[in-house]
Design a protein around this motif. Structure first.
Motif, short mmCIF file in Angstrom:
data_model
loop_
_atom_site.label_atom_id
_atom_site.label_comp_id
_atom_site.label_asym_id
_atom_site.label_seq_id
_atom_site.Cartn_x
_atom_site.Cartn_y
_atom_site.Cartn_z
N ALA A 80 0.84 -1.19 0.00
CA ALA A 80 0.00 0.00 0.00
C ALA A 80 0.88 1.24 0.00
O ALA A 80 1.96 1.24 0.58
CB ALA A 80 -0.91 0.00 1.23
N LEU A 98 -9.23 1.80 2.14
CA LEU A 98 -8.30 2.62 1.37
C LEU A 98 -8.96 3.95 1.03
O LEU A 98 -9.94 3.97 0.29
CB LEU A 98 -7.94 1.91 0.07
CG LEU A 98 -7.24 0.56 0.22
CD1 LEU A 98 -7.52 -0.32 -0.99
CD2 LEU A 98 -5.75 0.77 0.39
N HIS A 104 -2.29 0.61 -4.17
CA HIS A 104 -2.23 -0.75 -3.63
C HIS A 104 -1.97 -1.75 -4.75
O HIS A 104 -2.32 -1.50 -5.90
CB HIS A 104 -3.50 -1.10 -2.85
CG HIS A 104 -4.79 -0.87 -3.58
ND1 HIS A 104 -5.27 0.41 -3.88
CD2 HIS A 104 -5.71 -1.71 -4.09
CE1 HIS A 104 -6.42 0.31 -4.51
NE2 HIS A 104 -6.72 -0.98 -4.66
#
Length: 170
Positions: A80, A98, A104
């Motif tokens: 990430a 997220l 990612h």
């Protein structure tokens, strides 16, 4: 109940913008006993437009929507935050939220690795790869994504609401 959460902040790396103020939130084992119900739990908490699959093996992000990923089966290492980001080891029952713009990708995964993805209010999402030409529009879009009204796991009382509500936008 005080669910365990881990937060990660990522700076713009010049390619992957990440979010300027909101952290990625990892809920380790939050749905371990309910991994067969991840999609319905997300949907009940108004994180919709859901799908079940894997995670791409290249850096990407969504500039027009926040995303939740719930690990339904197997395990994986996801990176990430872009090339200089953090490797996260995840397994069935883990949930990752997220914020828009957060890069990612999958580094590796067990053969049975599957995630459920969803978006607040069922928002449509785009796919950005950090290409130069997309950057001005992506940065503008990230700034316009509204904060979610609910936490994808815990609803109106979840940690996401508290962690994200006081964050200032750039």
């Amino acid at each position: 109940m005080d669910p365990k959460v881990i937060t990660y902040y990522f700076a713009d790396d010049g390619r992957i913008p990440n979010h300027p103020s909101l952290p990625l939130i990892l809920y380790p084992g939050a749905l371990k006993e309910k991994s067969d119900r991840i999609e319905s739990i997300f949907n009940e908490n108004n994180w919709r437009n859901s799908w079940t699959n894997g995670v791409f093996d290249y850096h990407h992000y969504h500039s027009n929507a926040h995303e939740v990923l719930g690990v339904q089966s197997g395990s994986a290492t996801l990176q990430a935050g872009g090339e200089q980001g953090t490797a996260l080891s995840v397994q069935a029952g883990d949930v990752i939220v997220l914020p828009a713009g957060t890069g990612h990708k999958r580094l590796n995964a067990s053969p049975d690795f599957k995630v459920v993805g969803a978006y607040p209010n069922g928002m449509n999402y785009n796919l950005r790869r950090g290409e130069i030409g997309e950057r001005p529009q992506a940065l503008e879009e990230i700034g316009k994504v509204p904060l979610p009204e609910t936490d994808p796991v815990y609803g109106t009382e979840g940690p996401l609401i508290e962690l994200w509500k006081h964050k200032e936008r750039d």
